[in-house]
Design a protein around this motif. Sequence first.
Motif, PDB file in Angstrom:
ATOM      1  N   LYS A  16      36.388 -34.692   9.939  1.00 55.65           N
ATOM      2  CA  LYS A  16      36.109 -34.841   8.505  1.00 55.65           C
ATOM      3  C   LYS A  16      37.371 -35.089   7.685  1.00 55.65           C
ATOM      4  O   LYS A  16      37.329 -35.069   6.458  1.00 55.65           O
ATOM      5  N   LYS A  17      38.491 -35.337   8.337  1.00 51.38           N
ATOM      6  CA  LYS A  17      39.761 -35.458   7.611  1.00 51.38           C
ATOM      7  C   LYS A  17      39.721 -36.607   6.607  1.00 51.38           C
ATOM      8  O   LYS A  17      39.100 -37.652   6.828  1.00 51.38           O
ATOM      9  N   LYS A  18      40.428 -36.394   5.485  1.00 51.78           N
ATOM     10  CA  LYS A  18      40.506 -37.426   4.448  1.00 51.78           C
ATOM     11  C   LYS A  18      41.617 -38.414   4.743  1.00 51.78           C
ATOM     12  O   LYS A  18      41.492 -39.608   4.453  1.00 51.78           O
ATOM     13  N   ASN A  19      42.726 -37.907   5.291  1.00 49.99           N
ATOM     14  CA  ASN A  19      43.848 -38.782   5.623  1.00 49.99           C
ATOM     15  C   ASN A  19      43.624 -39.384   7.006  1.00 49.99           C
ATOM     16  O   ASN A  19      43.803 -38.723   8.020  1.00 49.99           O
ATOM     17  N   LYS A  20      43.228 -40.635   7.036  1.00 45.92           N
ATOM     18  CA  LYS A  20      42.918 -41.295   8.309  1.00 45.92           C
ATOM     19  C   LYS A  20      44.175 -41.539   9.151  1.00 45.92           C
ATOM     20  O   LYS A  20      44.076 -41.842  10.335  1.00 45.92           O
ATOM     21  N   ASP A  21      45.354 -41.398   8.539  1.00 46.56           N
ATOM     22  CA  ASP A  21      46.611 -41.594   9.270  1.00 46.56           C
ATOM     23  C   ASP A  21      47.209 -40.285   9.768  1.00 46.56           C
ATOM     24  O   ASP A  21      48.335 -40.246  10.259  1.00 46.56           O
TER      25      ASP A  21
END
Length: 333
Positions: free
Chosen positions: A108-113
Amino acid sequence: MKRNKLIKIFAIMMIAILSLGTLASCGKKEADSKKLKIVVTTFPEYDWVREILGDRVKDVDLKLLQKNGTDLHSFQPSAQDIKDISNADIFVYVGGESDEWVEDVLNKKKNKDLVAINLMDEMKDSKKAEEVKEGMQPEKEDEGDGHHHENAEEVEYDEHVWLSLKNAIKLCQPIEQAIAKKDEKHADTYKKNLDAYTKKLENLDNKYAEAVKNAKVKTLIFGDRFPFRYMVDDYGLNYYAAFVGCSAESEASFETISFLSNKLNQLKIKHVLTIENSDHKIAKSVIKNADGTKRDIKTLDSLQSMKKGDIKKKTYLKTMENNLKVLQEVLNN
């Protein structure tokens, strides 16, 4: 061993709650948003990152999750913890059974990097299964059906990978590489810091090897859980203990106490070891049931938990140096 399924359920609930929340405030300072954000679960990871960053630690947003006295096996992430991980640039975690909740957070992370470093994965073939030694208290398995089961066939790996200096040297490398890749401008600084720190770790590793080489006894008796499997294997030490390292048990049977007491007698060992925060109850019982020889209790710090006030004054290296002093006394009997 016992699994805390509530941790995973709790994490899933927190993710669901956060997904209904609003986005971060637009008034957040741009300078803060550009800071490299690193989140770690345990203190050894935190201190390794500090050493790699060096003087640049003040320019990085570094957060330790387990800092209020809870250890790896009982930690439950808060809603803020999950949010911080989701927005991080780098996330370092152990990756064993106690970290089962992490998978849902990363999905569910917002930062895809985000770069997630799983220490157990980095160990590859050198990670070790938990070892149930002769005399250990059997641990009951809770499989969620209201009953306890023993001798489960599923392999569980020992999570206490940081308690080997050789592992520390190995695991600092992917952490440094991730930081350098995220902040290429200062990559040379991070590499120099890592090289200097590695030399200190190697020097201490050599001191451990020398201490064991000159030891009068090469067996440890633990009246406690035993999280030092990686350490003893590094130097060829033997051990007997009440419980495995990840055990949730706190009461030892008469058979376990008697076994450890007999080992004290047979091997003529004068010290019984515990880990930090122990009430020494089991260790005292082991000594009491032995042959009456005067013995004392020594403590090795497993770095499994950290109080917030200790973070600044404590380091991984210093703790392992203190553990060596205790070990030398025990091995010299």
